[in-house]
Write a protein that holds these residues in place. Structure first.
Motif, PDB file in Angstrom:
ATOM      1  N   PRO A  18      52.882   2.743  -0.242  1.00  0.00           N
ATOM      2  CA  PRO A  18      53.552   3.394   0.755  1.00  0.00           C
ATOM      3  C   PRO A  18      54.947   2.463   1.297  1.00  0.00           C
ATOM      4  CG  PRO A  18      51.730   2.917   2.013  1.00  0.00           C
ATOM      5  CD  PRO A  18      51.342   2.580   0.597  1.00  0.00           C
ATOM      6  N   GLN A  19      55.974   3.141   1.350  1.00  0.00           N
ATOM      7  CA  GLN A  19      57.169   2.205   1.780  1.00  0.00           C
ATOM      8  C   GLN A  19      57.655   2.996   3.061  1.00  0.00           C
ATOM      9  OE1 GLN A  19      60.586   2.172  -0.968  1.00  0.00           O
ATOM     10  NE2 GLN A  19      61.765   2.078   0.656  1.00  0.00           N
ATOM     11  N   LEU A  20      57.710   2.121   4.174  1.00  0.00           N
ATOM     12  CA  LEU A  20      58.138   2.661   5.480  1.00  0.00           C
ATOM     13  C   LEU A  20      59.519   1.883   5.785  1.00  0.00           C
ATOM     14  CD1 LEU A  20      57.405   4.012   8.049  1.00  0.00           C
ATOM     15  CD2 LEU A  20      56.332   1.878   8.993  1.00  0.00           C
ATOM     16  N   ASP A  21      60.423   2.889   5.831  1.00  0.00           N
ATOM     17  CA  ASP A  21      61.927   2.392   6.156  1.00  0.00           C
ATOM     18  C   ASP A  21      62.268   2.495   7.410  1.00  0.00           C
ATOM     19  OD1 ASP A  21      62.326   1.976   3.105  1.00  0.00           O
ATOM     20  OD2 ASP A  21      62.846   4.056   2.957  1.00  0.00           O
ATOM     21  N   GLY A  40      60.698   7.115   4.821  1.00  0.00           N
ATOM     22  CA  GLY A  40      60.189   6.338   3.607  1.00  0.00           C
ATOM     23  C   GLY A  40      59.642   7.218   2.586  1.00  0.00           C
ATOM     24  N   ASN A  41      58.551   6.747   1.760  1.00  0.00           N
ATOM     25  CA  ASN A  41      57.839   7.275   0.735  1.00  0.00           C
ATOM     26  C   ASN A  41      56.195   7.239   1.052  1.00  0.00           C
ATOM     27  OD1 ASN A  41      59.928   7.860  -1.052  1.00  0.00           O
ATOM     28  ND2 ASN A  41      60.263   5.811  -1.538  1.00  0.00           N
ATOM     29  N   PHE A  42      55.603   8.317   1.175  1.00  0.00           N
ATOM     30  CA  PHE A  42      54.196   8.511   1.484  1.00  0.00           C
ATOM     31  C   PHE A  42      53.431   9.365   0.993  1.00  0.00           C
ATOM     32  CE2 PHE A  42      57.297   8.327   5.399  1.00  0.00           C
ATOM     33  CZ  PHE A  42      57.135   6.896   5.461  1.00  0.00           C
ATOM     34  N   ARG A  83      52.143  -0.206  10.513  1.00  0.00           N
ATOM     35  CA  ARG A  83      52.273  -0.190   9.242  1.00  0.00           C
ATOM     36  C   ARG A  83      51.682   1.149   8.556  1.00  0.00           C
ATOM     37  NH1 ARG A  83      51.698  -5.616   6.060  1.00  0.00           N
ATOM     38  NH2 ARG A  83      51.538  -7.212   7.471  1.00  0.00           N
ATOM     39  N   PHE A  85      49.195   2.546   5.357  1.00  0.00           N
ATOM     40  CA  PHE A  85      48.908   2.151   4.073  1.00  0.00           C
ATOM     41  C   PHE A  85      47.910   3.189   3.441  1.00  0.00           C
ATOM     42  CE2 PHE A  85      45.762   1.638   7.539  1.00  0.00           C
ATOM     43  CZ  PHE A  85      44.568   1.494   6.971  1.00  0.00           C
ATOM     44  N   SER A  91      52.482  -1.001   3.564  1.00  0.00           N
ATOM     45  CA  SER A  91      53.900  -1.246   3.966  1.00  0.00           C
ATOM     46  C   SER A  91      54.234  -2.646   4.567  1.00  0.00           C
ATOM     47  CB  SER A  91      54.628   0.207   4.598  1.00  0.00           C
ATOM     48  OG  SER A  91      54.103  -0.032   5.939  1.00  0.00           O
ATOM     49  N   LYS A  94      56.766  -2.484  10.720  1.00  0.00           N
ATOM     50  CA  LYS A  94      58.199  -1.958  11.525  1.00  0.00           C
ATOM     51  C   LYS A  94      57.995  -2.256  12.846  1.00  0.00           C
ATOM     52  CE  LYS A  94      61.098  -0.812   8.568  1.00  0.00           C
ATOM     53  NZ  LYS A  94      62.451  -1.371   8.313  1.00  0.00           N
TER      54      LYS A  94
END
Length: 485
Positions: A18-21, A40-42, A83, A85, A91, A94
């Protein structure tokens, strides 16, 4: 640091790390429940969530990216890390803020000086987003003569790729104050109000890192928090307990003393008694805790000769000097802002202590992936200070079953430590936070070293105790794909 986990059902779908922006809003008031959106992408959803503050609860919504957040009354006010995950990894963390003041979301149609969003009361936190290119946000608030407005933006320090600015307009619509880069890239604006009326705050930003694009920054993850207050912050609790003192005082050793620079921008001065040959570590803590002070520290000897002046220390804005007293007597510590600024918000702690042998350790990555049946190396950089020579060993909490390590060789001086993790062939895939520490291997008064990750803390906005946590994801062995016709 304690660990809070929310476990979601395991999905049979193929997953990616996953990507947490971003998180919007990136915080909330203690004792409240509200909705947030993850940016982000989840895939797949729902995702699993980890938070460094165990008094914050998360519940994934039915819509991808939506979360219900409950900040309990037991939550500690201040920054923490989040995070997301899954089975493939975690990720980057943040920053998420727990605040003491009421909070609202930015409204619509507030992008012109003539149509600002009205704010009825302060102190207040406004959660905003610069959603598109050339986005500008305006907020109107009533102020009274004699008040001092302090407006602070948290944006870059939260991980947003912005360099924000604050503008203040008076009741007649004329600009009367501007702030930028007061701490890291985030501004702090302080202004004494000269007349009653409605004042307007403007929030705008450019890209970070700088580019050839001349338009103002905007995007889905360009999130900020606008903090507005007219009270004077408490010196004694900035950020930890300290003795409030005034310029001109004589300060005994050891001690932690709190003060703020005067409005006239003149240096503060303190007397520090020392014996000949005595070593005293003298440091300023300001920038690392969110103060706009860009401190300079000078030490004057008892014979009125300059001992040393320090601006930045180890590439950080807070100065520090190790005094080895050449004479017995009172040494003068002078403190001022590099740009001769001052006022209630220019808070700092002056810390006096006799140096003791100490050590620290850093690792540049905050997450690692280990394949079942294989091994990986976690590189650690050890720094010993003040003659520290004690033997050290690695301790790891929450290491998954089937994963083990051998004690690495720890150098007697500063240097590299190679921590090797090995996963047995029968280890079960998982994704977990690890707490890793370096401990003295013999009885000692020294404290365990913690790891300092290049996350939000490196942006200089907050001192976050995330330093012991790295993330380990144990994955299935790679399988060959055979194509047949």
């Amino acid at each position: 640091m304690q660990i809070a986990l929310l476990l979601a059902p395991v999905s049979l779908l193929l997953a990616a790390v996953p990507q947490l922006d971003g998180i919007y809003p990136a915080g909330g008031q203690i004792g409240t429940t509200f909705e947030v959106s993850l940016i982000g992408n989840f895939d797949p959803w729902p995702i699993q969530i980890w938070c460094g503050n165990p008094a914050i609860e998360f519940e994934p919504g039915k819509t991808k990216g939506s979360l219900k957040v409950k900040i309990t009354a037991e939550a500690e006010v201040g920054p923490t890390l989040i995070r997301v995950f899954n089975s493939e990894g975690a990720s980057a963390p943040k920053t998420f803020m727990v605040g003491a003041f009421p909070e609202i979301l930015e409204g619509a149609d507030n992008d012109a000086l003539t149509t600002p969003q009205p704010l009825s009361q302060i102190p207040l936190v406004v959660n905003g987003k610069l959603e598109k290119r050339d986005d500008i946000d305006f907020f109107r608030l009533p102020l009274k003569k004699g008040q001092t407005l302090t407006a602070t933006i948290d944006g870059y320090g939260l991980g947003s790729a912005i360099d924000p600015f604050l503008h203040l307009y008076g009741p007649d619509g004329q600009e009367i104050a501007l702030a930028s880069d007061s701490r890291n890239l985030d501004p702090i604006l302080t202004h004494a109000i000269a007349e009653n009326g409605d004042y307007t705050i403007q929030v705008v930003a450019i890209d970070h890192k700088a580019s050839s694009n001349v338009s103002f920054a905007g995007g889905a993850a360009m999130i900020y928090r606008l903090n507005l207050r007219t009270d004077t912050p408490d010196l004694a609790t900035f950020p930890t307990a300290a003795t409030v003192t005034k310029s001109g005082n004589r300060l005994p050793l050891p001690g932690r003393y709190a003060s703020n620079l005067r409005l006239d921008g003149k240096p503060d001065s303190f007397q520090i008694p020392a014996e000949k040959g005595q070593k005293i570590n003298i440091r300023i803590e300001a920038h690392q805790h969110g103060s706009p002070l860009d401190g300079v520290l000078s030490i004057i000897r008892p014979d009125e000769k300059l001992y040393r002046t320090v601006d930045d220390f180890n590439k950080k804005p807070d100065p520090e000097i190790l005094l080895t007293a050449p004479l017995a007597g009172d040494y003068e510590a002078q403190i001022w802002d590099r740009f001769q600024r001052g006022g209630p918000e220019f808070r700092y702690h002056l810390v006096l202590e006799e140096p003791e042998p100490d050590f620290s350790a850093t690792v540049t990555a905050s997450a690692f992936t280990l394949e079942v049946g294989k091994s990986l190396e976690v590189p650690i950089k050890l720094v010993r200070a003040n003659g520290h020579q004690e033997p050290l060993e690695v301790q790891i909490e929450n290491l998954p079953n089937g994963v083990h390590f051998k004690q690495p060789e720890v150098p007697e001086k500063s240097g590299d430590v190679k921590l090797k993790l090995e996963a047995k062939p029968d280890a079960i895939p998982t994704s977990v936070p690890l707490k890793i520490r370096l401990h003295p291997s013999t009885a000692t008064k020294s404290q365990a070293a913690t790891y300092s990750f290049q996350t939000s803390g490196s942006r200089g906005a907050y001192l976050i105790d995330e330093t012991e946590i790295i993330w380990l994801t144990l994955i299935e062995p790679a399988k060959s794909v055979i194509n047949s016709e």
